[in-house]
Design an enzyme around this catalytic site. Structure first.
Site, short mmCIF file in Angstrom:
data_model
loop_
_atom_site.label_atom_id
_atom_site.label_comp_id
_atom_site.label_asym_id
_atom_site.label_seq_id
_atom_site.Cartn_x
_atom_site.Cartn_y
_atom_site.Cartn_z
CG ASP A 287 -0.17 3.54 -17.77
OD1 ASP A 287 -0.79 3.71 -17.09
OD2 ASP A 287 0.92 2.77 -17.87
NE ARG B 126 1.72 8.63 -8.52
CZ ARG B 126 1.92 7.07 -8.26
NH1 ARG B 126 2.72 6.39 -8.70
NH2 ARG B 126 1.03 6.78 -7.33
N GLY C 125 -2.47 7.57 -4.32
CA GLY C 125 -3.16 7.93 -5.42
C GLY C 125 -3.53 6.71 -6.23
CG ASN C 126 -2.21 2.20 -7.53
OD1 ASN C 126 -3.16 1.55 -7.59
ND2 ASN C 126 -1.23 1.78 -8.31
CD GLU D 213 5.87 8.33 -11.63
OE1 GLU D 213 5.54 7.16 -11.50
OE2 GLU D 213 6.43 8.91 -10.60
N GLY E 177 0.81 -1.29 -0.18
CA GLY E 177 -0.02 0.01 0.03
C GLY E 177 0.90 1.03 -0.26
CB SER F 187 -1.64 0.34 -4.65
OG SER F 187 -0.67 0.61 -3.32
CG HIS G 211 1.54 6.25 -13.98
ND1 HIS G 211 1.97 5.13 -13.47
CD2 HIS G 211 2.27 7.12 -13.57
CE1 HIS G 211 2.88 5.11 -12.70
NE2 HIS G 211 3.29 6.43 -12.63
CB CYS H 128 1.33 -1.51 -15.08
SG CYS H 128 0.48 -0.01 -14.73
#
Length: 440
Positions: free
Chosen positions: A249, A211, A25-26, A175, A21, A29, A247, A368
């Site tokens: 993507d 990022r 921002g994810n 990134e 974790g 996670s 990101h 990813c």
């Protein structure tokens, strides 16, 4: 025109894969932090995805896991003594730092570097710039070892130029290819490179971190010797970032002449599309495919990772193929959209679902897990051959994984000094299969 191929260099998921974790921002996670991970299953799932793409006639490469735990990080933080003493002390007084030192996030090689093929660069070499990943501690430690791996693989200076990471300062926050898309008519021809950024240098943000800085993207483009009229710099929308698109993507993916993106992907969508059309003039007819917000809510797109998919030209298919995670199939809105997408006469004609659930639970989908490197036949021959996959090599890697990886790993297990030895032995065995013992 040179004959060229888009080679996908997937990250070989390391033995310390765990749900720490660590990534602000994810959302995936954060949601799964502290859960029990299965490093063995994660690595096997990644290797099976590579096997599937080889079966479809694509060229597949791999990047090895980085050394974990990163004792250099722990020593820099003031811990000393034997390896066991360092781990014991860190687990008691700085468990978050120990989790960072064990992070297996280098598996997401879309963040390893930004790549410009020789068709786009002034010196006619393939350029790679290692990402500094300076926003997050657990990722900021990666770039020295990533650079070493890239130099080992792309060592021919006549064909390749490997650049080290940009300065470790917020203004240069980079990134990698997760915020970069290349469009073209065919892989061997000159293309247009899209650089997506979240903020200007010196600009502060509220909410989830932006990022990628524009200065970082501009610096990479300059270092690669790209033509300014073939580069487009696009601002990612704040709405997408705050929804969990850490990101680009996560909300956009492109291949050949096609850009597949969510309606909320870019701050100035119409301006971005017009800029791409201008940059591609005389090279190819740009094909944008926008997914409307009304059909796929941004929350569904991010949860299902519809855009964190591989968009590929497979030899046996007339149209592009989207390799999406099974989560896309299991989400009602994204599955329905994919069905309509295939039924249309647009540039994307097929969707294949891949099981990478272990990676997905940590916030990384099929896109990813891969770094796209467009290479001519001569460049493929000039790179390190041990990292180019075939069925036999995948079998060998899977045998190592089954023999050396744990099938369950909790964050608390990182305090076990014996686990550090397991990780080292597993990595050394993998590097032996890849003929990269020099990285040990």
């Amino acid at each position: 025109m040179s004959v060229a191929h888009e080679v996908n260099f997937d990250g070989l998921i390391g033995p310390s894969h765990n749900y720490g974790g660590l990534s602000d921002g994810n959302l995936a996670s954060a949601a799964n932090a502290g859960d029990i991970a299965n490093p063995r299953e994660a690595a096997l799932q990644g290797l099976e995805k590579m096997r599937m793409l080889i079966a479809h006639g694509l060229v597949q490469g791999v990047l090895p896991p980085l050394p974990r735990p990163n004792f250099d990080l722990l020593v820099s933080a003031g811990f000393g003594g034997t390896d066991a003493q360092i781990i014991e002390a860190a687990s008691k007084t700085a468990p978050g730092l120990l989790k960072a030192a064990y992070s297996a996030s280098s598996m997401w090689t879309a963040n390893a570097a930004t790549v410009s093929p020789s068709a786009d660069t002034r010196d006619g070499r393939l350029h790679l710039t290692t990402a500094n990943l300076s926003t997050m501690l657990h990722r900021a430690q990666e770039h020295p070892d990533t650079t070493a791996s890239l130099i080992s693989i792309f060592s021919n200076d006549e064909k390749f130029a490997v650049h080290g990471a940009l300065p470790m300062h917020p203004d240069f926050s980079d990134e990698g290819a997760a915020n970069h898309v290349r469009l073209c008519s065919s892989h061997g021809e000159e293309g247009v490179e899209l650089f997506v950024y979240g903020r200007e240098a010196g600009e502060s943000t509220i909410g989830f971190p932006s990022r990628q800085s524009k200065l970082a993207s501009e610096s990479v483009a300059r270092g690669h010797g790209l033509k300014s009229n073939r580069c487009v710099f696009i601002r990612q929308s704040r709405a997408a970032i705050d929804a969990g698109a850490f990101h680009n993507d996560v909300v956009s993916v492109g291949a050949l002449d096609t850009l597949f993106f969510h309606e909320l992907a870019f701050e100035d969508r119409n301006g971005a599309l017009d800029a791409i059309r201008r940059a591609s003039s005389g090279l190819f007819d740009f094909k944008p495919v926008m997914v409307p917000l009304a059909e796929v809510p941004i929350e569904d797109a991010i949860r299902a990772y519809l855009f964190n998919s591989q968009l590929l030209k497979m030899p046996e298919e007339d149209r592009l193929v989207l390799v999406a995670p099974t989560e896309t199939e299991n989400t009602v809105s994204t599955r329905a959209y994919c069905e309509r997408l295939v039924e249309s006469n647009g540039p994307i004609g097929k969707v294949i679902y891949a099981d990478v659930r272990q990676s997905m639970r940590n916030g990384g989908g099929p896109a990813c897990l891969r770094l796209r490197v467009v290479m001519t036949d001569d460049e493929i021959d000039a790179c390190h051959q041990g990292v180019l996959m075939d069925e036999e090599t995948i079998d060998e890697l899977q045998e190592v994984v089954r023999r050396t990886y744990r099938d369950r790993l909790a964050p608390a297990d990182l305090a076990d000094p014996l686990f550090a030895n397991e990780c080292r032995e597993a990595r050394e065995a993998l590097l032996g299969v890849l003929d990269l013992e020099g990285l040990c």
